[in-house]
Design a protein around this motif. Sequence first.
Motif, PDB file in Angstrom:
ATOM      1  N   ASP A  11       0.827  -1.210   0.000  1.00 27.41           N
ATOM      2  CA  ASP A  11       0.000   0.000   0.000  1.00 27.41           C
ATOM      3  C   ASP A  11       0.864   1.263   0.000  1.00 27.41           C
ATOM      4  N   GLN A  12       2.031   1.229   0.627  1.00 22.44           N
ATOM      5  CA  GLN A  12       2.967   2.349   0.557  1.00 22.44           C
ATOM      6  C   GLN A  12       3.510   2.494  -0.860  1.00 22.44           C
ATOM      7  N   ASP A  14       2.029   1.869  -3.639  1.00 24.67           N
ATOM      8  CA  ASP A  14       1.054   2.562  -4.482  1.00 24.67           C
ATOM      9  C   ASP A  14       1.190   4.073  -4.340  1.00 24.67           C
ATOM     10  N   ALA A  15       1.394   4.543  -3.108  1.00 27.20           N
ATOM     11  CA  ALA A  15       1.550   5.980  -2.872  1.00 27.20           C
ATOM     12  C   ALA A  15       2.848   6.500  -3.493  1.00 27.20           C
ATOM     13  N   ARG A  17       4.398   5.164  -6.091  1.00 27.80           N
ATOM     14  CA  ARG A  17       4.216   5.159  -7.552  1.00 27.80           C
ATOM     15  C   ARG A  17       3.437   6.396  -7.997  1.00 27.80           C
ATOM     16  N   ALA A  18       2.486   6.830  -7.193  1.00 26.42           N
ATOM     17  CA  ALA A  18       1.701   8.013  -7.536  1.00 26.42           C
ATOM     18  C   ALA A  18       2.543   9.292  -7.418  1.00 26.42           C
ATOM     19  N   ASP A  19       3.530   9.286  -6.539  1.00 28.39           N
ATOM     20  CA  ASP A  19       4.401  10.430  -6.324  1.00 28.39           C
ATOM     21  C   ASP A  19       5.833   9.912  -6.178  1.00 28.39           C
ATOM     22  N   PRO A  20       6.512   9.593  -7.317  1.00 31.81           N
ATOM     23  CA  PRO A  20       7.813   8.936  -7.272  1.00 31.81           C
ATOM     24  C   PRO A  20       8.876   9.649  -6.430  1.00 31.81           C
ATOM     25  N   ARG A  22       8.598  10.739  -3.615  1.00 34.59           N
ATOM     26  CA  ARG A  22       8.397  10.391  -2.201  1.00 34.59           C
ATOM     27  C   ARG A  22       9.396   9.374  -1.680  1.00 34.59           C
ATOM     28  N   GLY A  70       8.384   5.563 -11.949  1.00 34.11           N
ATOM     29  CA  GLY A  70       8.027   6.791 -12.645  1.00 34.11           C
ATOM     30  C   GLY A  70       8.511   6.797 -14.079  1.00 34.11           C
TER      31      GLY A  70
END
Length: 160
Positions: A11-12, A14-15, A17-20, A22, A70
Motif C-alpha cells: 500500500d505504501q 502505491d503511494a 508510484r503516484a508520487d515517485p 516520495r 516513474g
Amino acid sequence: MLWTAVRMDPDQLDAVRADPGRWWDLLESDGEDVVDLDKAWRGVHVLLNGDIGDVTTPAGAAFFGGEPLGPDGGDADAGYGAARVLAPDEVLAAARALRGLDLLQLLTRFDPQAWGADGVYPSGWTEGDAHAYLLPALQQLREFLTAAAREGQAVVGGIC
C-alpha cells in the motif's frame, strides 16, 4: 555512487508510484527498512551476476531488476537512472536466491586486477576488499531482502 533502498508494504508502494519523488523521503528514515550498500553495490552486483553486464540472476535483480519508478525516472532519478521497484514476488525470488548462495564461495569470483581492467566501480580494488567490504555488503543485502520477503514487502532502490 551509492546504492540505497527502502522496503515497504504494497500500500505504501502505491503511494510512491503516484508520487515517485516520495521515495527520497522514505530513505531518510534511516531505520531497519532502509539499507545503504555504499559503493560496494557494483562489486556485489558483479559477484551475483558473474559479470558487469545486465541482470542475469534473481539475486542480481536487486540493483537493476524490477521496473523503473516513474516515467523515465522523473523525480525518482537517483543520478544513475530511475529508482527501481521490486514487487513482493521479485523480492521473494531475490531473497530465496541469496539465501541459497554460499557467500564465501561467491567471493571466489572476486578478481581485483580484472575488476580494475573492466572498470568495476569503485576503482582501486585490493585483495582485502573481498572480506572487509564485499562480504559485509552481501550479508547486509541478504538480511534486507529476507526481511522484506518475510513481510511480503516491495523494495525501491536507486543509485545516487
